[in-house]
Every structure is written in C-alpha cells, then in structure tokens.
Design an enzyme around this catalytic site. Structure first.
Site, short mmCIF file in Angstrom:
data_model
loop_
_atom_site.label_atom_id
_atom_site.label_comp_id
_atom_site.label_asym_id
_atom_site.label_seq_id
_atom_site.Cartn_x
_atom_site.Cartn_y
_atom_site.Cartn_z
N GLY A 7 0.84 -1.21 0.00
CA GLY A 7 0.00 0.00 0.00
C GLY A 7 0.87 1.25 0.00
NE ARG A 30 -1.07 -4.77 0.08
CZ ARG A 30 -1.87 -3.71 0.18
NH1 ARG A 30 -2.80 -3.50 -0.72
NH2 ARG A 30 -1.77 -2.87 1.18
CG ASP A 44 4.13 -6.87 7.37
OD1 ASP A 44 3.52 -6.34 6.43
OD2 ASP A 44 3.55 -7.51 8.27
CB THR A 50 3.01 0.73 5.89
OG1 THR A 50 1.68 0.51 6.35
CG2 THR A 50 3.95 0.37 7.03
CG ASP A 75 -1.39 -0.25 8.01
OD1 ASP A 75 -2.28 0.60 7.86
OD2 ASP A 75 -1.27 -1.25 7.26
CG ASP A 98 1.78 -2.79 10.08
OD1 ASP A 98 2.66 -2.14 9.48
OD2 ASP A 98 1.01 -3.58 9.49
NE ARG A 153 -1.38 -4.82 7.07
CZ ARG A 153 -0.27 -5.49 6.84
NH1 ARG A 153 -0.30 -6.51 6.02
NH2 ARG A 153 0.87 -5.16 7.40
O1 F6P Z 1 -1.41 -1.34 4.67
C1 F6P Z 1 -1.98 -0.12 4.31
C2 F6P Z 1 -3.47 -0.26 4.15
O2 F6P Z 1 -4.00 1.00 3.81
C3 F6P Z 1 -4.21 -0.82 5.37
O3 F6P Z 1 -4.43 0.14 6.36
C4 F6P Z 1 -5.47 -1.32 4.74
O4 F6P Z 1 -6.04 -2.37 5.51
C5 F6P Z 1 -4.99 -1.84 3.41
O5 F6P Z 1 -3.77 -1.17 3.12
C6 F6P Z 1 -5.95 -1.62 2.28
O6 F6P Z 1 -5.41 -2.20 1.15
P1 F6P Z 1 -5.94 -1.93 -0.33
O7 F6P Z 1 -5.50 -0.56 -0.74
O8 F6P Z 1 -5.30 -2.99 -1.14
O9 F6P Z 1 -7.43 -2.01 -0.26
#
Ligand code: F6P
Length: 320
Positions: free
Chosen positions: A11, A72, A103, A126, A128, A130, A172
């Site tokens: 992300g 991803r 990660d 990120t 998050d 995390d 997340r």
């Molecule tokens: O890891 C970053 C993040 O924005 C999280 O907070 C969220 O759960 C996820 O990515 C959303 O992913 P996507 O953009 O693939 O929907």
C-alpha cells in the site's frame, strides 16, 4: 557497488516520493547509478524499469503516492516469479536493492536475498505503523493528521445534530492509527484490536456522558477491530442515540506528507544507500528514540510490534 535499484511495494503511503528522492539523490551524490522499478516487484519481473537521474525526482518531495507506482505482487511470491526477477537483476547489472514498503514487501525481499544473494535494504513505508523494529513508519504521521482533521470536521456536525459518530480508520490488523487519531481527536472511545472491548462498557461511557449533558460523541474504530457499521448498529440498539457511521478509507493514504514524514523519509532513504554502500544486507532502516538504526529484517519481523498501552490508558482517562 555501481548500480542500485529501488522500488515501492504494498500500500502506498505519504512520504514515499520523498524517500525515492532521497535514495536517488544520495546514490548519485556518491557516484552510483540508480534504476527505478515500476509497480513494485511486478516491474522487476516484467523488466519495467527506468534509469533515474537528479531530474527524475525533481518536484516530487511534496507529493503523496509514489511516482514508481506500487503493487502487491502475487507473482513475486512464486519461485518462478523471483527467478524472472533475478534474470533482470543480471541483465541490468543491479548490485543492490532498496525496497520501500511494509512487512510483506520485506519478507519478499528476504526470500529473494536468500535465494539469489542480492543485497536488500528495507525502508518502512506504510500508514499502519505496524512494523516491528522501528518506532515509526513513513506515512503514519500524515495518515494520523488526516484522520484527526476528519474527526474534527465530523465533530462539528456531530455537535450541531447531537449525534454519536462511529469513525472507522485504517490500520490493517493494528490500532496505531486509531489510538493516535482518537487521542488527538478527543474521541470518547477508541476501539483497537490490541485491547478487547465490550459493548456494555462503550455504551455505559456514552450514557454517562449523556447524563451529564453531553449530546454528541465520537467513537474511533480501527478497521481490524470490528465493522464500524456493526458497532453503530449495536450502539443505536442499546442506547437509542442517533448514530452515524463514517469510514475514512483510502483518503488516509493520500495527500501532501506532513513535515515529520518528509524529514523521516529523507533521513531513512539516505541511510538505506549508506547501508548498501557499507555492504549491509537484509537490514531495515528504523528509527528508535529519534535516532536512525539498522535492524535485521528477519529478526525484526519475528518480533511482535509493541502497543502503547500507556497511551491507550491516557486516552481512556481523558475521555472520562
Ligand atoms: O497497509 C496499508 C493499508 O491501507 C491498510 O491500512 C489497509 O487495511 C490496506 O492497506 C488496504 O489495502 P488496499 O489498498 O489494497 O485495499
């Protein structure tokens, strides 16, 4: 070392561009050539790469998103995908890689390093926050500021209409954004995956406020805790309050990075180049108590990210 590559993966987060700029400029400063890999590991596999020069990163420091695009990559998770990526490592003469991501991106980098020996350095990007081994990741501060701004705007209308708002934030499986934004935004309750909650307690807190004349409330929910819609439904059912739900979603990932993120991204990107030049590999640049550190990615990722329970207790105390 003559030529390095960099990519953004997972992300996106505000500050990734500033980090790209720092990697490119620091590398060129030291006489290295830099290749930008597009769309995360997918660009590696498909040889979607561009040479980067000083001008390629001009006028990007303040922009959200990532000029290299991100993904991803499912293909990179397969041995066949990584074999193709390594063909391109050889073809383009890449001697080290900087991976800006989360990660999952780091795990991929470590597997690639184990299989093919190519040096990799991770920079945590990120929203998050995390990632174990660092106090802060690039983009977290901006995302929290965005969420706080949204909470304040919602508070205006919550006050006018005497409503209870449930605001869902990203993160997340973790509650770092929720905790920071909830505390800074003065939320009445903050629901995070790290701390079990029960509806009796949340509703009792709301009703206590109501009994002393408080007619509006804000509850911040981390997406990994419970569905905000469900939380809203339960609260409405139990209290009878006029309850609304707002899911902030991807707007938390965009926008101009905060100064704190721009500085962090610049420092971390530059340090990543230093580490590659020093012959380091499988290291992540982190920040601990304000100082940059280099931590082994695998040992960092094998640890649990600590949660600031003290901050959580403070938020509970202040929203009495
Ligand atoms: O890891 C970053 C993040 O924005 C999280 O907070 C969220 O759960 C996820 O990515 C959303 O992913 P996507 O953009 O693939 O929907």
């Amino acid at each position: 070392m003559q030529r390095i590559a960099l990519l953004t993966s997972g992300g996106d987060s505000p500050g990734m561009n500033a980090c790209i700029r720092a990697v490119v400029r620091k590398a060129i400063y030291h006489g290295l050539e830099v290749i930008g890999i597009k769309r995360g590991y997918n660009g590696f596999i498909e040889a979607d790469m561009v040479p980067m020069n000083l001008g390629s990163v001009a006028d990007i420091i303040h922009r959200g998103g990532t000029i290299l695009h991100t993904a991803r990559s499912e293909q990179f998770m397969t041995p066949g995908g990584r074999a193709k990526a390594f063909e391109n490592v050889k073809r383009f003469g890449i001697q080290g890689i900087v991976v800006i991501g989360g990660d999952g991106s780091f795990r991929g980098a470590c597997v690639f390093n184990r299989e093919y020996g190519i040096p990799v350095i991770g920079v945590p990007g990120t929203i998050d926050n995390d990632i174990p081994g660092t106090d802060q990741t690039i983009g977290f501060d901006t995302a929290v500021n965005t969420a706080v701004e949204a909470i304040s705007k919602i508070r205006d209308t919550a006050t006018s209409h005497e409503r209870t708002f449930i605001i869902e934030v990203m993160g997340r499986h973790f509650g770092y954004i929720a905790l920071a934004a909830g505390l800074a935004g003065g939320a009445e309750s903050i629901l995070v995956p790290e701390c079990p909650f029960n509806y009796d307690e949340v509703c009792e807190r709301l009703l206590r406020g109501y009994r002393r004349g408080k007619l509006h409330s804000i509850i911040v929910v981390a997406e990994g805790t419970a569905s905000a819609i469900e939380v809203g439904r339960m609260i409405k059912e139990r209290t009878g309050f006029d309850t609304k739900v707002t899911i902030l979603g991807h707007l938390q990932r965009g926008g101009m990075p905060s100064a704190a993120d721009l500085i962090l991204a610049s420092r971390m990107g530059a340090r990543a180049v230093d580490l590659l030049m020093a012959g380091e590999t499988k290291k992540m640049v982190g920040i601990k108590a304000g100082e940059l550190v280099a931590v082994d990615i695998e040992s960092a990722l094998s640890q649990a990210r600590s949660f600031d329970h003290e901050l959580c207790n403070l938020a509970i105390t202040l929203s009495i």
